[in-house]
Design an enzyme around this catalytic site. Structure first.
Site, mmCIF file in Angstrom:
data_model
loop_
_atom_site.group_PDB
_atom_site.id
_atom_site.type_symbol
_atom_site.label_atom_id
_atom_site.label_comp_id
_atom_site.label_asym_id
_atom_site.label_seq_id
_atom_site.Cartn_x
_atom_site.Cartn_y
_atom_site.Cartn_z
ATOM 1 N N GLU A 228 -18.150 -81.457 -40.178
ATOM 2 C CA GLU A 228 -18.998 -80.533 -39.596
ATOM 3 C C GLU A 228 -20.459 -80.791 -40.199
ATOM 4 O OE1 GLU A 228 -18.565 -78.938 -37.077
ATOM 5 O OE2 GLU A 228 -16.205 -78.510 -37.113
ATOM 6 N N ARG A 232 -23.576 -82.398 -37.858
ATOM 7 C CA ARG A 232 -24.540 -81.202 -37.364
ATOM 8 C C ARG A 232 -25.853 -81.471 -38.460
ATOM 9 N NH1 ARG A 232 -21.653 -75.744 -35.240
ATOM 10 N NH2 ARG A 232 -19.467 -76.614 -35.285
ATOM 11 N N ASP A 360 -9.874 -86.010 -30.759
ATOM 12 C CA ASP A 360 -10.880 -86.544 -29.801
ATOM 13 C C ASP A 360 -11.879 -87.594 -30.326
ATOM 14 O OD1 ASP A 360 -11.984 -84.758 -31.672
ATOM 15 O OD2 ASP A 360 -12.496 -83.430 -30.122
ATOM 16 N N GLU A 500 -18.775 -80.244 -24.090
ATOM 17 C CA GLU A 500 -18.227 -81.485 -23.816
ATOM 18 C C GLU A 500 -18.247 -81.989 -22.286
ATOM 19 O OE1 GLU A 500 -16.842 -79.097 -25.885
ATOM 20 O OE2 GLU A 500 -17.294 -80.291 -27.491
#
Ligand SMILES: *[C@@H]1O[C@H](CO)[C@@H](O)[C@H](O)[C@H]1NC(C)=O
Ligand SMILES: *[C@@H]1O[C@H](CO)[C@@H](O)[C@H](O)[C@H]1NC(C)=O
Length: 598
Positions: A228, A232, A360, A500
């Site tokens: 993360e 980010r 994903d 998404e």
């Protein structure tokens, strides 16, 4: 690339030459005068004596030195020579790149790349820094049409709420007008930098930059999630650096990269999920021994870019090792289980296979890493193609009634098909389109088109026109009945302002120019306006199925700023030229990074 020990050697040599040069210069004038006063005969005698002395010295010296720097025993000298060559080669490469880019650059939108002049690069090398290309900065002119203006207005509305109630904290709670702290890294600010830059929100960008400069520190004694924080914060800083050219962002990115590195100190090289930025301690997640497969395979774009931007190879080496390791592991027709053990380096047997949560971006980063490195690392493309063909073989299913295509999951030892799709999976349409644009099978475009249509339905069938977090599908034909194609379980009915599907619409619009994708995005944007907008921002909602009971959840995730609004803004760019997808690659958090030649 340029080990410090050789650089020291070079310094030492040049220093010696300089010293002897100065001592000779002091006495040279009087010697010259005396020489001129000698007769020709005297000078000839001196020539003869000097010549004889040189010959005698040459014959008396041991054999080793005679053959000079080409002798093997004088190994150090050879090293120095080779290193100089490598270094010159590096400069040549950069200059060549520069020329190529000049030719390719037709548009006005993109500035020609500027590289430091060769002389500066030589200086850099002497103080211990390898040559670094300057970032390929871009300029933007703000919104050009009413839809883009509406998106910018939404951004500002949300940003103002954040500024008022959560400035410097991770996320805003726009209903209670408080903040939420996750990592203590001002997530919303860092995640928003490039969006503001692209939208032309200059004063907001400068204010955020000043906060990054003065207040963003990575010394907190607090566990953060490697993935993360990488996508980010590291991605956000690097993107801001490349777009704006401001070194403040690169310096912060380097500090952060150094503090994330302990996560890689495992026996397999597969990183731990968590790392404490303050104490340098890294470990697995609290709930178990394993890291998520998508997490350890979706940090490569960022760490590689950090290496390319700083000239320090260690970041790229650490993440390339992870990719190479995962490449070697046995897969299920190119598909990966969603958990991997950082110590053994092995997948967790019978873990779920999905292109949704925890799976994903494994597939996304295979393609994007291949593109980032100029299509030079073939196993990345091959594994991506295997993953997509495995998906087509095992995961692509259709609903019984209207034959909507979706991507199912496989669970347990028997790999039972679970007819469920996370909203997260809707990224895949855009990634497939990107691959097709770069020469991969045009069949992938059919899959992309069908998946995008299904994802659109996951929005359109709900009265709010917003998609839930997870959708289930009916794949069994029921006698004499037409079952509903999709349904939602009560705990999955929330919408977190996720990006998404908008991301995929942007890619589809960018590569096809089909305005239907823009119109779909506009419908969804209006739904956000109608059901997630509150007085002080935009909020997640708990229920997309009832316009009277949306259960607003009082949270604005930072990806709303980083991705959802950015991709909406890019989707409504009628010129499709704001960001050149042949030169930039978006990381998993919507942060554009430059594509390299190799
Ligand atoms: C544009 O996309 C929509 C949705 O996929 C499709 O129905 C339509 O046929 C496309 N239009 C053209 C001109 O290709
Ligand atoms: C949003 O509200 C506008 C104005 O009330 C309305 O016209 C539109 O249909 C609504 N859209 C959605 C998706 O709910």
């Amino acid at each position: 690339m340029f080990p410090p020990k050789d650089i020291t050697k070079r310094d030492y040599i040049s220093l010696n030459i300089q010293e002897s040069a100065t001592s000779v210069r002091g006495t040279s004038r009087s010697l010259w005068r005396q020489w001129n006063q000698l007769s020709r005969f005297q000078r000839n005698i001196l020539y003869f004596i000097v010549g004889t002395i040189i010959l005698i010295i040459f014959y008396l010296l041991p054999g080793d030195s005679k053959s000079g720097i080409l002798d093997e025993s004088d190994y150090n000298n050879i090293e120095v020579v080779q290193d100089t060559l490598k270094y010159e080669k590096a400069i040549e490469d950069i200059v060549v790149d520069n020329v190529n880019q000049d030719h390719k650059d037709g548009g006005e939108v993109i500035e020609e790349p500027e590289f430091q002049p060769e002389i500066n690069q030589a200086d850099d090398d002497q103080i211990g820094e390898p040559p670094q290309p300057k970032p390929n900065t871009l300029k933007f002119n703000g919104p050009q049409n009413s839809r883009q203006k509406a998106v910018v207005a939404a951004f500002k509305h949300s940003w103002n709420g954040y500024k008022e109630f959560a400035w410097g904290h991770d996320t805003v709670k726009p209903i209670s007008r408080k903040y939420h702290e996750w990592f203590g890294l001002g997530l919303t600010i860092v995640d928003s930098l490039d969006t503001m830059y692209i939208m032309g929100l200059n004063s907001e960008f400068l204010e955020a930059k000043a906060w990054v400069d003065k207040s963003l520190v990575f010394t907190l004694n607090k566990d953060v999630n490697l993935f993360e924080v990488t996508i980010r914060v590291l991605g956000g800083l690097l993107s801001a650096y490349h777009l704006s050219g401001d070194k403040i962002f690169l310096n912060k990115a380097t500090q952060l990269g150094d503090r994330l590195m302990p996560a890689f100190s495992t026996s397999s090289g597969v990183p731990y999920s968590d790392v404490n930025l303050g104490t340098n301690a890294a470990h697995g997640p609290k709930w178990g021994p394993d890291s998520s497969t998508s997490e350890v395979t979706s940090i490569q774009l960022e760490f590689r870019d950090l290496s390319r931007s700083t000239g320090e190879p260690k970041y790229e080496e650490a993440v390339a090792k992870v990719s190479e390791h995962v490449h070697q592991l046995e897969k299920y027709d190119g598909l990966v289980p969603i958990f991997i053990n950082a110590n053994t380096g092995q997948f967790r047997e019978f873990a779920t296979i999905t292109l949704g949560a925890r799976g994903d971006s494994y597939y996304e980063y295979l393609l994007k890493q291949w593109l980032q490195t100029g299509k030079t690392i073939n196993y990345l493309r091959d594994d991506y193609l295997l993953g997509i063909s495995g998906t087509q073989k095992h995961l692509v299913k259709r609903t019984a009634s209207n034959k909507y295509l979706f991507i199912a999951e496989l669970v347990g030892a028997t790999k039972e098909v679970k007819p469920k799709m996370d909203h997260l999976t809707c990224y895949l349409g855009g990634t497939l389109a990107l691959g097709v644009h770069h020469g991969l099978s045009s069949e992938h475009m059919d899959l992309a088109n069908e998946l995008v249509k299904t994802c659109y339905q996951t929005y359109a069938i709900h009265p709010t026109f917003l998609a839930p977090e997870i959708t289930y599908f009916n794949i069994q034909n029921v006698k004499d009945e037409k079952p509903m194609d999709m349904y939602v379980k009560i705990h999955d009915a929330h919408n977190l302002l996720r990006p998404e599907f908008i991301e995929s619409l942007f890619y589809m619009w960018y590569f096809t120019g089909n305005k239907t994708f823009q119109d779909w995005g506009w419908q969804i944007f209006q739904a956000f306006e109608n059901y997630t907008k509150v007085e002080k921002g935009y909020t997640s909602i708990g229920n997309v199925r009832n316009v009277l009971h949306t259960r607003q959840q009082d949270m604005t995730e930072s990806f709303w700023f980083a991705e959802t609004l950015k991709y909406l803004y890019l989707l409504f760019d009628d010129t499709r030229q704001l960001i050149d997808l042949d030169k930039w690659i978006f990381n998993s958090e919507g942060h554009p990074l430059p594509i390299y030649e190799s």
